[in-house]
Design a protein around this motif. Structure first.
Motif, short mmCIF file in Angstrom:
data_model
loop_
_atom_site.label_atom_id
_atom_site.label_comp_id
_atom_site.label_asym_id
_atom_site.label_seq_id
_atom_site.Cartn_x
_atom_site.Cartn_y
_atom_site.Cartn_z
N ASP A 60 0.83 -1.21 0.00
CA ASP A 60 0.00 0.00 0.00
C ASP A 60 0.86 1.26 0.00
O ASP A 60 1.80 1.40 0.80
CB ASP A 60 -0.91 -0.01 1.23
CG ASP A 60 -1.88 1.16 1.21
OD1 ASP A 60 -2.48 1.41 0.15
OD2 ASP A 60 -2.00 1.84 2.24
N GLY A 61 0.54 2.17 -0.93
CA GLY A 61 1.20 3.47 -0.95
C GLY A 61 2.56 3.50 -1.61
O GLY A 61 3.23 4.53 -1.62
N LEU A 62 2.99 2.35 -2.19
CA LEU A 62 4.31 2.30 -2.83
C LEU A 62 4.17 1.80 -4.25
O LEU A 62 3.61 0.73 -4.49
CB LEU A 62 5.24 1.37 -2.03
CG LEU A 62 6.65 1.18 -2.58
CD1 LEU A 62 7.45 2.48 -2.49
CD2 LEU A 62 7.39 0.07 -1.82
N VAL A 63 4.66 2.59 -5.21
CA VAL A 63 4.68 2.16 -6.61
C VAL A 63 6.13 2.10 -7.07
O VAL A 63 6.91 3.03 -6.81
CB VAL A 63 3.88 3.13 -7.52
CG1 VAL A 63 3.99 2.71 -8.98
CG2 VAL A 63 2.41 3.14 -7.09
N LYS A 64 6.52 1.01 -7.73
CA LYS A 64 7.91 0.84 -8.18
C LYS A 64 7.97 0.72 -9.70
O LYS A 64 7.17 0.01 -10.30
CB LYS A 64 8.51 -0.43 -7.57
CG LYS A 64 8.78 -0.35 -6.07
CD LYS A 64 9.54 -1.62 -5.63
CE LYS A 64 10.09 -1.48 -4.23
NZ LYS A 64 11.04 -2.55 -3.90
N GLY A 65 8.97 1.39 -10.28
CA GLY A 65 9.25 1.20 -11.70
C GLY A 65 8.49 2.16 -12.59
O GLY A 65 7.88 3.10 -12.11
N PRO A 66 8.55 1.91 -13.94
CA PRO A 66 9.13 0.72 -14.54
C PRO A 66 10.60 0.85 -14.98
O PRO A 66 11.15 -0.14 -15.47
CB PRO A 66 8.24 0.49 -15.76
CG PRO A 66 7.82 1.86 -16.18
CD PRO A 66 7.70 2.65 -14.90
N PHE A 67 11.25 2.01 -14.82
CA PHE A 67 12.64 2.15 -15.29
C PHE A 67 13.59 2.50 -14.15
O PHE A 67 13.21 3.21 -13.22
CB PHE A 67 12.75 3.27 -16.35
CG PHE A 67 12.13 2.92 -17.68
CD1 PHE A 67 12.85 2.19 -18.63
CD2 PHE A 67 10.84 3.32 -17.99
CE1 PHE A 67 12.27 1.86 -19.85
CE2 PHE A 67 10.26 2.99 -19.21
CZ PHE A 67 10.98 2.26 -20.14
#
Length: 702
Positions: free
Chosen positions: A570-577
């Motif tokens: 929750d609350g964390l988005v990673k990426g895509p580069f």
């Protein structure tokens, strides 16, 4: 073996001939390459996709130039390294063909030429009254005959793998190239940046790429390594696109994924989660600690065991990741629901399937689990490279008493060169005192395993840990020439030998043979029941309008997806580069986060040239996609919508590791090297201009 992989978003490791079933889905995500091209293995781009026997790779020039992962070329880099000339640390570049280095006897390249369905020839007319072992041996006999018929010359290697665990069999013919040379590998500071710390993590900033070249005889046929050989003329090769990708772009990925377990029953998942994986992880951790202590302070030992340690670390982290994934999401419970749905459907739609099918399958799986515990205990009790060599040699002597078609697979004449290669390779990856320490520690671990899991009679045959040193003093098998000299000797010579490891191998043979025969019995029975089960699963999925793909089995597969970030929590988005700026940020000056000065200087000066991404305003290093991958997909070509090379697959995120068992579209992400980083390192850092010139590269329009 149960429950149920089918087309869902980007899920599926598809046989090329299945791709027309996915036409609408591939069109929806934006793939423009005609599907007929992807189903024809003799045409571009599929004819450019090759295997190295454990990794995937692709031709990138008409002169046999191959690109794969740095870790897939690791054994060849290590083989040519010494403490004084350490290509692992410093990198290697051949400025011309004469400077290319031998990959070694185990570095092979396989080009798939033909795939044909031979299910009828394998299964037709099998008597239902056969025991499991009789059925297993009859099927293996038919497979060996199909292989012998296919291997018309030394240049070909054929196989007949099972799909859907025995529902279908395909015969695959591959050109086997035996002279493979190391052309270029960046320093580990680039090719393995982040090391085992970053393995399976995101963000990653690893330039996991290397180049090899395939050589053949002057007649164009595969030949033994020789200075007279010439580069293989690859009929097709991939065009490299430096135009790059952006978030949401479609990709195709082609390679040779190893093994998945998408159809496992809930009981098998619980066994793996609660019993099998924990004991394996503990064993690997202990083995790594022993190697670290035994090699400490000795650069030669360090180089010798670099590849061994890398391999164990990789398997250990993946297994630990599976355990963590099972703890995070109750996959067994999810499969319970699917299993119950299937069993309810099956009751109503049983057709010609036997009434006791599911009860038989459940009983067989319980027997399979019990035997696999004994097989693991056996592997711990015999965990020595020198003992492994002695056992292989004695088994070869016994098998050679039989006519070639009757020998067990792995010990036929066609396998001799592989056995020799394995026994020779120990020269680069064995130190007797390290092997001794590993075996002594393994025997201590063995003595602590539950008594019910230890094979009958084995305890009395194994040496006590305190007696291991005496074994190593009374053997000549550490000497490569003496080890190889045992090939061709008869079984009687082994029984009369005074060599400590040969004597131990002879003593252990009856236990190993008993385990093998029990495995044949169970596998033969599973291969009778599971195809009936899989037929029902496929019918069930068909009733829902869903195609079904087989588990990965090291054969050529195509997957697809989009460049895509993910949210691990929750609350964390990673990426895509990730980018070269992140490489510099991670620099600590301490291994594995040492960045070469040339890289730091080029990034700070913003010398990005044609490889700068217009959105990121810097050079991308790695990127994420939603493609379905597993071990063996390392080095797989990542292609854009037109079939041009835009990346190399090399890893997955930690949250994705359970995808071997269950594909979760929301968090499953594969990690790829962005081809723009590879090209930037080649041009700006290592000045591999000869290779840049050799490849066909499409640059972005200015």
């Amino acid at each position: 073996m149960g429950v149920f992989a089918s087309a869902s978003a980007d899920e599926g490791q598809w046989q090329p001939h299945q791709l027309p079933q996915l036409k609408a889905e591939l069109k929806r995500i934006g793939i423009t390459i005609p599907l007929e091209k992807l189903t024809d293995l003799s045409k571009h781009p599929m004819s450019a996709i090759v295997s190295t026997g454990g990794c995937s790779a692709s031709f990138v020039s008409g002169d046999g130039l191959i690109v794969t992962n740095h870790h897939c070329g690791h054994a060849a880099i290590q083989r040519n390294s010494t403490p004084e000339r350490n290509y692992l640390q410093n990198g290697f570049l051949a400025k011309d063909r004469a400077g290319e280095l031998p990959g070694g006897p185990s570095m092979l390249v396989y080009v798939t030429e033909k795939v044909e369905n031979v299910t009828d020839r394998v299964l037709k007319g099998l008597a239902p009254t056969m025991s499991g072992r009789e059925r297993y041996e009859e099927v293996q006999g038919r497979i060996k005959a199909l292989i012998a018929e296919c291997e018309t010359g030394k240049g070909y290697r054929c196989s007949v793998p099972a799909f859907h665990r025995g529902l279908e069999y395909y015969r695959i013919r591959q050109l086997m190239i035996r002279d493979v040379r190391l052309v270029y590998a960046p320093s580990e500071k680039i090719g393995n940046f982040g090391g085992d710390v970053d393995n399976y993590e995101w963000p990653r900033q690893t330039g996991d790429f290397a180049f090899l070249r395939a050589y053949v005889g002057k007649d164009g046929r595969p030949a033994e390594p020789s200075p007279d050989n010439v580069p293989y003329k690859s009929k097709d090769f991939l065009v490299v696109s430096a135009e790059g990708l952006k978030n949401g772009d479609p990709i195709l990925l082609a390679g040779y994924p190893g093994r998945t377990s998408r159809y496992k029953m809930p009981s098998e998942i619980r066994f793996a989660r609660d019993a099998d994986f924990p004991v394996r992880v503990a064993g690997m951790q202990a083995d790594l600690a022993v190697i670290a202590a035994a090699t400490m302070g000795n650069p030669t030992y360090d180089v010798r065991y670099a590849n061994v340690v890398k391999g164990i670390n990789n398997v250990m982290k993946k297994t630990q990741g599976l355990m963590d994934g099972f703890a995070r999401k109750d996959i067994a419970a999810l499969k319970d629901v699917q299993d119950a749905e299937f069993r309810a459907w099956f009751k109503q739609n049983q057709g010609n399937a036997p009434k006791a099918l599911m009860a038989d399958l459940d009983a067989l799986i319980a027997a399979d689990i019990a035997l696999s515990e004994e097989e693991y205990a056996w592997s711990v009790g015999t965990h020595s490279d020198l003992l492994g060599s002695a056992r292989t040699l004695y088994r070869l002597a016994l098998e050679r008493q039989k006519p070639d078609p009757k020998r067990d697979a792995g010990y036929q004449e066609r396998d001799l060169s592989f056995i020799k290669a394995r026994l020779t390779r120990l020269e680069q990856s064995l130190v007797p005192v390290v092997d001794e320490a590993r075996y002594s520690a393994a025997l201590q671990r063995y003595s602590k395993l539950a008594a019910r899991t230890r094979p009958q009679s084995l305890d009395a045959l194994l040496p006590a840990p305190r007696d291991v040193a005496a074994l190593y003093k009374s053997t000549e098998l550490a000497d490569t020439a003496k080890r190889l000299a045992w090939i061709g000797k008869d079984a009687d010579a082994f029984r009369k030998s005074d060599d400590a490891f040969i004597k131990l191998a002879v003593r252990l043979y009856e236990v190993s043979s008993s385990l093998e025969n029990r495995r044949k019995e169970i596998n033969g029975n599973l291969e009778k029941v599971i195809p009936q089960y899989m037929s029902a699963v496929i019918a069930w999925k068909k009733s829902q309008g869903k195609p079904v793909y087989p588990d990965a089995n090291s054969t050529l597969r195509v997957t697809y997806g989009t460049v895509s970030p993910y949210s691990p929590r929750d609350g964390l988005v990673k990426g895509p580069f990730s980018t070269v700026d992140g490489v510099v940020e991670k620099h600590t000056g301490v291994d594995p986060f040492i960045v070469p000065k040339e890289v730091i200087d080029a990034v700070k000066a913003k010398r990005f040239g044609a490889f700068k991404d217009p959105v990121l305003n810097t050079v991308p290093v790695n990127f994420l996609s939603s493609a379905d991958t597993t071990g063996g997909n390392s080095g797989s070509a990542v292609m854009n919508k037109r079939g041009e090379l835009v990346g190399l697959n090399f890893d997955s995120t930690y949250e994705s590791i359970t995808k071997d068992w269950y594909f979760d579209r929301a968090i499953t992400r594969a990690i790829h090297v962005d081809i723009r980083y590879m090209l930037w390192v080649m041009k700006e850092i290592d000045h591999a201009d000869n290779l840049l010139k050799e490849m066909t590269i499409k640059y972005p329009k200015k």
